[in-house]
Design an enzyme around this catalytic site. Structure first.
Site, mmCIF file in Angstrom:
data_model
loop_
_atom_site.group_PDB
_atom_site.id
_atom_site.type_symbol
_atom_site.label_atom_id
_atom_site.label_comp_id
_atom_site.label_asym_id
_atom_site.label_seq_id
_atom_site.Cartn_x
_atom_site.Cartn_y
_atom_site.Cartn_z
ATOM 1 N N ASP A 105 0.856 -1.198 0.000
ATOM 2 C CA ASP A 105 0.000 0.000 0.000
ATOM 3 C C ASP A 105 0.890 1.245 0.000
ATOM 4 O O ASP A 105 1.354 1.676 -1.045
ATOM 5 C CB ASP A 105 -0.929 -0.066 1.213
ATOM 6 C CG ASP A 105 -1.908 1.101 1.281
ATOM 7 O OD1 ASP A 105 -2.165 1.719 0.242
ATOM 8 O OD2 ASP A 105 -2.422 1.388 2.378
ATOM 9 N N LYS A 138 -1.858 -1.793 -4.178
ATOM 10 C CA LYS A 138 -2.680 -0.581 -4.365
ATOM 11 C C LYS A 138 -1.677 0.548 -4.574
ATOM 12 O O LYS A 138 -0.789 0.726 -3.751
ATOM 13 C CB LYS A 138 -3.479 -0.253 -3.103
ATOM 14 C CG LYS A 138 -4.456 -1.297 -2.664
ATOM 15 C CD LYS A 138 -5.424 -0.760 -1.620
ATOM 16 C CE LYS A 138 -4.864 -0.751 -0.214
ATOM 17 N NZ LYS A 138 -5.929 -0.727 0.836
ATOM 18 N N PHE A 140 -10.449 -0.491 0.803
ATOM 19 C CA PHE A 140 -10.051 -1.373 1.899
ATOM 20 C C PHE A 140 -10.590 -2.774 1.653
ATOM 21 O O PHE A 140 -11.781 -2.964 1.439
ATOM 22 C CB PHE A 140 -10.543 -0.818 3.238
ATOM 23 C CG PHE A 140 -9.872 -1.491 4.394
ATOM 24 C CD1 PHE A 140 -8.607 -1.075 4.813
ATOM 25 C CD2 PHE A 140 -10.464 -2.565 5.041
ATOM 26 C CE1 PHE A 140 -7.957 -1.723 5.858
ATOM 27 C CE2 PHE A 140 -9.828 -3.215 6.077
ATOM 28 C CZ PHE A 140 -8.573 -2.789 6.491
ATOM 29 N N ARG A 187 -10.146 -12.267 8.561
ATOM 30 C CA ARG A 187 -8.985 -12.894 7.927
ATOM 31 C C ARG A 187 -9.330 -14.238 7.299
ATOM 32 O O ARG A 187 -8.740 -14.658 6.326
ATOM 33 C CB ARG A 187 -7.901 -13.204 8.971
ATOM 34 C CG ARG A 187 -7.004 -12.063 9.275
ATOM 35 C CD ARG A 187 -5.814 -12.567 10.077
ATOM 36 N NE ARG A 187 -5.356 -11.561 11.015
ATOM 37 C CZ ARG A 187 -4.648 -10.493 10.680
ATOM 38 N NH1 ARG A 187 -4.321 -10.288 9.428
ATOM 39 N NH2 ARG A 187 -4.287 -9.624 11.587
HETATM 40 P P1 IMP Z 1 1.992 -0.380 3.791
HETATM 41 O O1 IMP Z 1 3.068 -0.325 4.812
HETATM 42 O O2 IMP Z 1 1.144 0.858 3.790
HETATM 43 O O3 IMP Z 1 2.461 -0.730 2.394
HETATM 44 O O4 IMP Z 1 0.952 -1.429 4.258
HETATM 45 C C1 IMP Z 1 1.108 -2.734 4.186
HETATM 46 C C2 IMP Z 1 0.301 -3.409 5.266
HETATM 47 O O5 IMP Z 1 -0.892 -2.692 5.581
HETATM 48 C C3 IMP Z 1 -0.130 -4.749 4.773
HETATM 49 O O6 IMP Z 1 0.806 -5.712 5.151
HETATM 50 C C4 IMP Z 1 -1.466 -4.938 5.430
HETATM 51 O O7 IMP Z 1 -1.265 -5.588 6.673
HETATM 52 C C5 IMP Z 1 -1.996 -3.557 5.708
HETATM 53 N N1 IMP Z 1 -3.031 -3.159 4.710
HETATM 54 C C6 IMP Z 1 -2.900 -2.277 3.710
HETATM 55 N N2 IMP Z 1 -4.044 -2.164 2.997
HETATM 56 C C7 IMP Z 1 -4.920 -3.015 3.571
HETATM 57 C C8 IMP Z 1 -6.285 -3.361 3.267
HETATM 58 O O8 IMP Z 1 -6.926 -2.885 2.313
HETATM 59 N N3 IMP Z 1 -6.847 -4.297 4.084
HETATM 60 C C9 IMP Z 1 -6.186 -4.871 5.131
HETATM 61 N N4 IMP Z 1 -4.907 -4.586 5.437
HETATM 62 C C10 IMP Z 1 -4.282 -3.641 4.658
#
Ligand code: IMP
Ligand code: MG
Length: 181
Positions: free
Chosen positions: A106, A134, A155, A168
């Protein structure tokens, strides 16, 4: 029981894509120039990648080592911008070829911090495989070598992805209704 949100990816669609990814990863690491003598170590980020990790590594060569790291960056439906749990992560990764597996990319904060840590621990090569990506909120550029599905910025829950630890266990991936945020 009625499930929240609406279906984005069915269990069969996920299964087929995981099979493809496992084939691509196996082919990549089977090339002698990419994996000289040391084996592959897969590091799955918990808890989100739990089902993806298991389904994927069962289709990789039997010499594959599997580790899990517990890190977190989300609270509710948004990123905190910080990754907790990294300080506790240790292990001997010297000279190893590491494939980091996560549920979703993300902002990129989690994977970029984890990559830094794996490098500090001495890994020889580091690659990344995520089930979902994303792009909209990307704050750190992280190269994901294998991506299951590029999705819109909403989400999602299921197949390991949670909302405050719920949902989950769903076999499919669903998008939560934005109006209920
Ligand atoms: P980042 O550090 O923002 O890239 O986020 C990565 C982590 O955020 C992932 O390993 C997920 O655990 C959580 N995450 C990001 N988007 C979602 C979502 O849409 N649903 C559930 N968990 C998410
Ligand atoms: Mg996660």
């Amino acid at each position: 029981m009625s499930l929240p949100g609406k279906r984005l990816l069915s269990a069969t669609t996920i299964k087929n894509r995981v099979e493809e990814l496992a084939g691509e990863i196996t082919a990549h690491y089977n090339a002698p120039s990419n994996l000289p003598s040391a084996g592959l170590t897969v590091v799955g980020l918990m808890n989100g990648s739990i089902f993806f990790l298991v389904d994927l590594v069962r289709q990789l060569p039997p010499q594959t080592a599997v580790e899990t790291w517990r890190v977190a960056s989300y609270e509710g439906r948004s990123s905190t911008g910080k990754v907790s749990g990294l300080d506790h992560l240790t292990g001997d990764y010297k000279g190893k070829h590491v494939l980091i597996v996560d549920d979703i990319l993300d902002t990129g904060v989690t994977l970029s911090e984890v990559k830094i840590r794996v490098k500090e621990l001495g890994a020889k090569s580091i690659k990344v495989c995520v089930l979902l990506s994303k792009k909209k909120k990307r704050a750190r550029q992280v190269k994901a070598h294998w991506v299951g599905f590029d999705i819109e910025d909403s989400f999602v829950i299921g197949y390991g992805l949670d909302l405050n630890d719920a949902y989950r266990t769903l076999a499919e991936i669903r998008v939560l209704d934005d109006s209920k945020q």
